[in-house]
Design a protein around this motif. Structure first.
Motif, short mmCIF file in Angstrom:
data_model
loop_
_atom_site.label_atom_id
_atom_site.label_comp_id
_atom_site.label_asym_id
_atom_site.label_seq_id
_atom_site.Cartn_x
_atom_site.Cartn_y
_atom_site.Cartn_z
N PRO A 1 0.83 -1.21 0.00
CA PRO A 1 0.00 0.00 0.00
C PRO A 1 0.86 1.26 0.00
O PRO A 1 2.09 1.20 0.07
CB PRO A 1 -0.76 -0.13 1.33
CG PRO A 1 0.26 -0.77 2.24
CD PRO A 1 1.11 -1.68 1.36
N VAL A 2 0.18 2.38 -0.05
CA VAL A 2 0.83 3.67 0.08
C VAL A 2 0.60 4.17 1.51
O VAL A 2 -0.48 3.99 2.08
CB VAL A 2 0.26 4.66 -0.95
CG1 VAL A 2 0.83 6.06 -0.76
CG2 VAL A 2 0.53 4.15 -2.37
N ALA A 3 1.63 4.77 2.11
CA ALA A 3 1.52 5.30 3.47
C ALA A 3 0.38 6.34 3.54
O ALA A 3 0.07 6.98 2.54
CB ALA A 3 2.84 5.92 3.89
N PRO A 4 -0.25 6.46 4.74
CA PRO A 4 0.16 5.90 6.03
C PRO A 4 -0.52 4.57 6.33
O PRO A 4 -1.55 4.24 5.74
CB PRO A 4 -0.31 6.97 7.01
CG PRO A 4 -1.56 7.51 6.37
CD PRO A 4 -1.29 7.49 4.88
N ILE A 5 0.07 3.83 7.28
CA ILE A 5 -0.54 2.62 7.82
C ILE A 5 -1.27 2.99 9.11
O ILE A 5 -0.72 3.68 9.97
CB ILE A 5 0.54 1.55 8.11
CG1 ILE A 5 1.20 1.10 6.81
CG2 ILE A 5 -0.05 0.36 8.85
CD1 ILE A 5 0.28 0.41 5.85
N GLN B 1 -11.07 11.11 -3.69
CA GLN B 1 -10.62 11.35 -2.32
C GLN B 1 -10.28 10.08 -1.54
O GLN B 1 -9.97 10.16 -0.35
CB GLN B 1 -11.68 12.17 -1.59
CG GLN B 1 -11.80 13.57 -2.17
CD GLN B 1 -12.90 14.39 -1.53
OE1 GLN B 1 -13.90 13.84 -1.09
NE2 GLN B 1 -12.72 15.70 -1.50
N SER B 2 -10.28 8.94 -2.20
CA SER B 2 -9.82 7.72 -1.54
C SER B 2 -8.29 7.60 -1.59
O SER B 2 -7.72 6.70 -0.97
CB SER B 2 -10.45 6.48 -2.19
OG SER B 2 -10.00 6.33 -3.53
N PHE B 3 -7.63 8.53 -2.30
CA PHE B 3 -6.18 8.48 -2.46
C PHE B 3 -5.50 9.42 -1.48
O PHE B 3 -5.93 10.57 -1.30
CB PHE B 3 -5.79 8.84 -3.90
CG PHE B 3 -6.16 7.79 -4.91
CD1 PHE B 3 -5.20 6.88 -5.35
CD2 PHE B 3 -7.44 7.71 -5.41
CE1 PHE B 3 -5.53 5.91 -6.29
CE2 PHE B 3 -7.79 6.74 -6.35
CZ PHE B 3 -6.83 5.83 -6.77
N THR B 4 -4.40 8.95 -0.92
CA THR B 4 -3.66 9.74 0.07
C THR B 4 -3.16 11.05 -0.51
O THR B 4 -3.23 12.11 0.14
CB THR B 4 -2.47 8.93 0.61
OG1 THR B 4 -2.95 7.72 1.19
CG2 THR B 4 -1.69 9.72 1.64
N ILE B 5 -2.65 11.00 -1.73
CA ILE B 5 -2.10 12.22 -2.31
C ILE B 5 -3.19 13.26 -2.58
O ILE B 5 -2.94 14.47 -2.51
CB ILE B 5 -1.29 11.90 -3.60
CG1 ILE B 5 -0.26 12.99 -3.86
CG2 ILE B 5 -2.21 11.67 -4.80
CD1 ILE B 5 0.85 12.58 -4.80
#
Length: 293
Positions: free
Chosen positions: A147-151, A196-200
């Protein structure tokens, strides 16, 4: 004759029948080597060497044949040991969850290479978003995740693999964008963004919220390829993680780093996981990703 005796015999021949030199090369006493060879000849009732007194001068006909066979046996023995020491015994099935953009950018190369190298391991891939990957790990629906951070969960072990920034992407034939730009300058353009489900996207929304002007977001999508194609054909700008662009054709687009945004790729398993196969697969994938950079 055991493998040690074979080694002594071959080394004597290689040392021009000088037992002293042969013994020194393999760090045994001359008497040990001589006794070993004599014992074999007596037990098998065969003369391997032509002798002048106690001095060895050449091989007999049986000795020449035996020498050829001995070298082959030693070679096979060495290969057998090499295979044992490098045998991974990688057999089984590992369920791996990978964020879709990461799958395209990194694993389109890594997975085929892994399968060719380890055909006895079945890799089952689940390409879902980061939050779902973490939940599936907790429920043990998958064994390993990228995955992409954060955990969000303390029960997950994480290792950082790639740390990079965001990037502004557009078609320079359709949009005039300066060589460098700030978050506030993005407000000048029509945007197509990850949802908006993406961290970036969360990071971008937070930074844009400090501005007085509302961004002109024309469309949102969960597909990076859709956003890139939209920018390719229309005067639009998108913002994506720079690292994932390696998985897409961007020669006709311009990419400008946006250092205010960060993106970190992780490998993750349950902390309680002790399966050696999962650990070995994880190490293979982690190493391959790190090499790709």
């Amino acid at each position: 004759m055991n493998i040690t005796q074979l080694t002594y015999f071959v080394e004597v021949v290689a040392s021009d029948f000088n037992i002293s030199v042969a013994a020194e090369k393999i760090h045994v006493s001359q008497s040990t080597m001589s006794k070993s060879i004599l014992t074999f000849e007596e037990e098998e009732n065969v003369n391997l060497f032509v002798r002048h007194g106690k001095k060895l001068v050449s091989l007999t006909e049986p000795g020449r044949k035996f020498y050829r066979d001995a070298k082959r046996v030693i070679r096979d023995y060495d290969n057998m040991l090499t295979n044992v020491h490098h045998q991974t015994n990688w057999v089984g099935k590992v369920k791996v969850g990978i964020a879709p953009a990461v799958l395209v950018a990194y694993f389109s190369n890594i997975l085929p290479q892994f399968r060719l190298a380890h055909p006895d391991i079945k890799i089952i891939v689940s390409d879902v978003g980061g939050e779902k990957l973490q939940q599936d790990l907790l429920l043990e629906k998958i064994d390993l995740a990228y995955p992409v951070a954060p955990i969000k969960y303390d029960s997950l072990d994480q290792k950082s693999l790639i740390l990079d920034c965001g990037a502004v992407v557009f078609n320079p034939k359709l949009v005039n964008v300066p060589d460098s730009l700030t978050i506030s300058e993005l407000l000048k353009f029509k945007l197509v963004l990850l949802n908006q489900s993406f961290t970036i996207r969360d990071q971008l929304d937070l930074l844009l919220s400090y501005e007085k002007t509302t961004p002109d977001i024309l469309m949102e999508s969960s597909s990076e390829s859709f956003l890139l194609n939209a920018c390719r054909t229309s005067p639009l700008v998108t913002v994506l993680p720079r690292s994932i662009l390696r998985g897409y054709q961007t020669d006709d687009l311009r990419v400008i780093p946006l250092n205010q945004l960060s993106w970190e790729l992780l490998s993750t398993t349950l902390k309680k996981n002790e399966d050696p196969l999962i650990a070995k697969v994880r190490d293979y994938f982690d190493t391959a990703i790190a090499k790709m950079g």
